[in-house]
Design a protein around this motif. Structure first.
Motif, short mmCIF file in Angstrom:
data_model
loop_
_atom_site.label_atom_id
_atom_site.label_comp_id
_atom_site.label_asym_id
_atom_site.label_seq_id
_atom_site.Cartn_x
_atom_site.Cartn_y
_atom_site.Cartn_z
N GLU A 131 129.96 -7.96 43.00
CA GLU A 131 128.78 -8.15 42.15
C GLU A 131 129.23 -9.20 41.02
N SER A 134 128.99 -13.01 42.67
CA SER A 134 128.10 -12.84 43.74
C SER A 134 128.54 -12.90 45.21
N GLU A 454 126.89 -18.15 50.23
CA GLU A 454 127.57 -18.22 48.90
C GLU A 454 128.75 -19.13 48.58
N ARG A 457 126.25 -22.31 48.24
CA ARG A 457 125.01 -21.95 47.69
C ARG A 457 124.02 -22.89 47.61
N LYS A 502 117.98 -18.82 44.75
CA LYS A 502 119.39 -19.03 44.00
C LYS A 502 120.12 -20.34 44.83
N THR A 534 116.45 -13.88 44.95
CA THR A 534 117.73 -13.89 45.22
C THR A 534 118.56 -12.81 45.41
N GLY A 536 121.93 -11.63 45.36
CA GLY A 536 123.17 -11.66 44.62
C GLY A 536 123.58 -10.87 43.53
N SER A 537 124.46 -11.12 42.72
CA SER A 537 124.64 -10.18 41.49
C SER A 537 123.49 -10.19 40.47
N LEU A 540 123.73 -13.39 38.43
CA LEU A 540 123.18 -14.55 39.02
C LEU A 540 121.79 -14.60 39.00
#
Length: 786
Positions: A131, A134, A454, A457, A502, A534, A536-537, A540
């Protein structure tokens, strides 16, 4: 008062005196809506002034709080460094003779070092995915010092899931025993950064006396209060603090009081209080569909919902397409008929998210050959646009779409449209006329640049027939933001759901939001809600959310945590930790979307029941076997997920069919025909739909569930209790996700009289002062209102 430094802005006019201050009106504010808080960077911060101000040339003066120093100002970006002496600060901006205030939060970033001990094994390359980066292993390669592999980075205080990738193989951290389910049958290591168990300050609404609002703040030494985007004076009062509602608030049909508290170590929860013509809103009936906190969203996959006009039903004529992957016939007319039938009112949802409606190809694309039938696909889902402004005739005409919107609005419903900007289909005129407007399909090393979510991206393609647009080119940003703008100028839409957020540069979102404000909001007064997609983290995800970009995104991290808690029976403590993480990033009164599921995931009820196992390929399961009805306990688990989504802050988002427990593996089995006929639903499904309707009614009619403070009261592995409170009203939620009856005692707040506490799901309870004693059956919950 805070000590401040006054700085000059190069493009600014003369400095004014306080006696010339202009009173703001709803039409004259330089800031559209509520200015989002600014979180400082670790050593320097860039503030894009156009994210907040409609006309930055109107700015005359900027005042930074103590501890911050201006570095430079260029092209509308204010760069400053330093740190705040306290966790909270306020930037004052004078524009058009009016003083605006922007909240500033101290940076929470810390430098950490992660090490991987290879033991007796030898590796050529070790990477980190989690995390904190991402989940992109290519962004973080560890260095070998002859003993261990190591890396360092800056991360915010909080809790992070991660894995090491050793020569391409994912492994847990061998030196960290803390781990958590990944929701797919495996585990991730868990890292805690900073002191997450330090008690935070608690800020609560108190009471209202005429135009005075009283707030309670504990364990804190700092309180900042705004009306709209102006800082208010705060006075000490009995049992707390008091602020006065400004007289000019009476000119606003809707405005807001916002407040934050802090001590030297942490920032409190925030408070959001809506005002109607300058008076505190106490009754939800005063609110309307333009109040986003009241939204209860329902995701309609148009082709699979209802065929209201069989004349426009047309499949792609290709024998290589399996019926499950072809058009079914759902359309605008079917949705309009459903609104008019009262179905949405019956289940209590008031906002529709419609899947994309632009024209998709007439021929087959893609291929499934991984088991079961071999098939190509049609574009029934809408995500393969061959036009960005023309409606797909299979869904209906432009006139039918306008009618849908008009009927929805007449029934008090809002409608947001799924818009695809990231990519186009190869038949799209944009690609045919401008082949240089897309990213490279092949990477310099010769690899195919598809599904590298990722690693690449901002450039990866979804498939070889779907070119990704290159948003590093200004002409691409300008063209695609214009097509998005077309939909909200041409049609009376209330917002967008943005696909693949993202994968698009930030500048696209800034440009689109600026165009919407200038050409829609400024012209009509109507704001447009924008929510992104999105995975992801949180860092992000939150990077796309502020005053100049998106209002919100879907909180997939929270969905995964809820899936684990209610579906896989992981501890409620992990669910609590994940919600607190979301609060830290998005605030306690965020507009994030909290989903029951979507078109890209197997149905929650099917996973929970075990018809599809957590670690199998859910798409393959849907193609190779019939996915049957869930077990009884899974319906109870789904009800708990709905209860959770309906009672936490944010916007609940229900995927069509989840209101009664439609089963399904992954795509396309999770996209079955919607069922409206009660005779085709079994007893469990009818019961679930009834419970869902009761939950939405509770949310829609209780101010604490729309604007209330949030507090956990009891968190155990299988029992959870929390509350939402708004002035003298409170809602208490208690959950038991174990497989057995549980008697529990819940400590409640000591500033309420609970003698009139009311149960809504029929479970008996006893009050012993401020302790709630209640017995709950297996996999059940209770909601009590005060």
């Amino acid at each position: 008062m805070l000590k401040s430094r006054i700085i000059s802005v190069l493009v600014l006019a003369t400095i004014i005196s306080s006696c010339d201050k202009v009173v703001i009106t709803p039409d004259s504010s330089q800031i559209v809506g509520l200015g989002s808080p600014v979180t400082l960077g670790f050593d320097r911060t860039e503030l894009v002034l156009e994210d907040y101000f409609m006309d930055i040339s109107s700015i005359e003066k900027i005042i930074l709080p103590e501890g911050l120093q201006q570095e430079e100002m260029k092209k509308g970006i204010l760069v400053f460094s330093g740190t705040l002496s306290k966790p909270l600060g306020v930037i004052k901006v004078i524009a058009n003779n009016h003083e605006y205030a922007l909240l500033v939060k101290r940076s929470e970033k810390e430098k950490i070092e992660l090490t991987f001990d290879p033991g007796s094994k030898e590796y050529d390359k070790v990477q980190l995915k989690g995390e904190m980066n991402s989940w992109n292993p290519t962004s973080t390669e560890l260095e070998y010092d002859g003993d261990v592999w190591k890396t360092s980075m800056l991360v915010n205080k909080g809790i992070y899931q991660y894995l090491f990738v050793a020569d391409g193989k994912e492994v847990l951290d061998p030196d960290n025993s803390e781990k958590v389910s990944n929701g797919m049958g495996g585990y991730n290591s868990l890292l805690t950064v900073g002191k997450t168990d330090t008690p935070k300050p608690v800020l609560r609404t108190g009471w209202v006396e005429k135009d005075e609002i009283h707030l309670r703040l504990t364990n804190a030494s700092q309180l900042v209060v705004f009306w709209q985007n102006e800082q208010l004076e705060v006075d000490s009062a009995q049992n707390g603090y008091m602020v006065s509602i400004p007289e000019e608030a009476s000119a606003f049909e809707r405005s807001y009081i916002r407040a934050w508290g802090a001590n030297d170590q942490a920032i409190s929860n925030d408070v959001l209080i809506p005002l109607s013509d300058g008076k505190v809103v106490m009754d939800p009936s005063v609110l309307n569909r333009f109040d986003y906190q009241t939204w209860n969203m329902y995701f309609v996959l148009i082709d699979r919902f209802k065929d209201g006009n069989p004349a426009n039903t047309r499949k792609v004529n290709d024998p290589d397409i399996h019926p499950k992957a072809n058009y079914y016939g759902g359309d605008f007319a079917g949705i309009t008929q459903t609104i008019e039938s009262g179905y949405f009112e019956k289940i209590g949802v008031n906002t529709l998210w419609l899947s994309p409606i632009t024209q998709n190809p007439e021929t087959a694309y893609g291929l499934w050959d991984k088991g079961g039938p071999v098939t190509k696909f049609s574009g029934y889902h809408g995500y393969w646009p061959i036009s960005s402004t023309k409606t797909d005739d299979r869904f209906g005409t432009e006139e039918e779409f306008r009618e849908l919107l008009e009927v929805a609005h007449d029934h008090g419903m809002s409608v947001i449209l799924d818009y695809v900007a990231n990519h186009v289909h190869e038949e799209h005129p944009v690609y045919k006329q401008h082949p240089d407007w897309v990213t490279d399909l092949y990477l310099p090393d010769g690899r195919l640049n598809t599904e590298l979510w990722e690693e690449q991206r901002l450039t990866t393609w979804f498939d070889t027939f779907m070119p990704t647009l290159d948003f590093s080119k200004p002409e691409v940003i300008d063209a695609m933001t214009d097509t998005a703008l077309f939909w909200v100028k041409e049609y009376d839409l209330d917002g967008f759901r943005h696909d693949a957020t993202k994968h698009i540069q930030l500048e696209f979102w800034r440009t689109l939001t600026r165009k919407i404000r200038e050409q829609v909001t400024k012209e009509t007064g109507k704001q447009i809600y924008q929510v992104g997609e999105t995975y992801g983290s949180r860092e992000l995800i939150s990077s796309y959310i502020n005053s100049g970009m998106l209002d919100a995104q879907f909180d997939f991290n929270m969905y995964d945590a809820a899936l684990n808690a209610f579906g896989q029976n992981t501890s409620f403590r992990a669910l609590r930790d994940q919600l607190n993480e979301s609060f830290n990033y998005y605030g306690y009164h965020n507009l994030m979307g909290y989903i029951s599921g979507n078109h890209d995931k197997p149905r929650f009820i099917t996973l929970t029941s075990g018809e599809v196992s957590w670690n199998e390929d859910a798409k393959l399961a849907g193609w190779t076997r019939e996915i049957g009805n869930p077990q009884e306990f899974a319906y109870d688990k789904l009800n708990m997920l709905h209860a959770w989504n309906m009672t936490i802050p944010g916007i609940p988002v229900t995927y069509y069919g989840d209101e009664f427990g439609m089963p399904g593996a992954n795509d396309p089995d999770n996209r079955r025909w919607m069922v409206f006929d009660d005779n085709k639903l079994d007893a469990f499904e009818l019961r679930n739909r009834s419970i869902f309707s009761k939950l939405t009614e509770l949310r829609n009619t209780n101010m604490p569930l729309l604007y209330g403070d949030f507090e956990f009261h009891l968190v155990e592995d299988e029992v959870l209790a929390y509350s939402r409170a708004y002035f003298n009203k409170q809602v208490v939620i208690v959950m038991n996700k174990s497989g057995k009856e549980v008697h529990t005692q819940v400590p409640l707040r000591d500033d309420f009289d609970y003698t009139s506490l009311e149960s809504h799901f029929g479970y008996e309870f006893v009050l012993d002062g401020t302790t709630l004693q209640i017995t709950l059956p297996a996999n059940s919950f209770e909601i009590l209102t005060l």
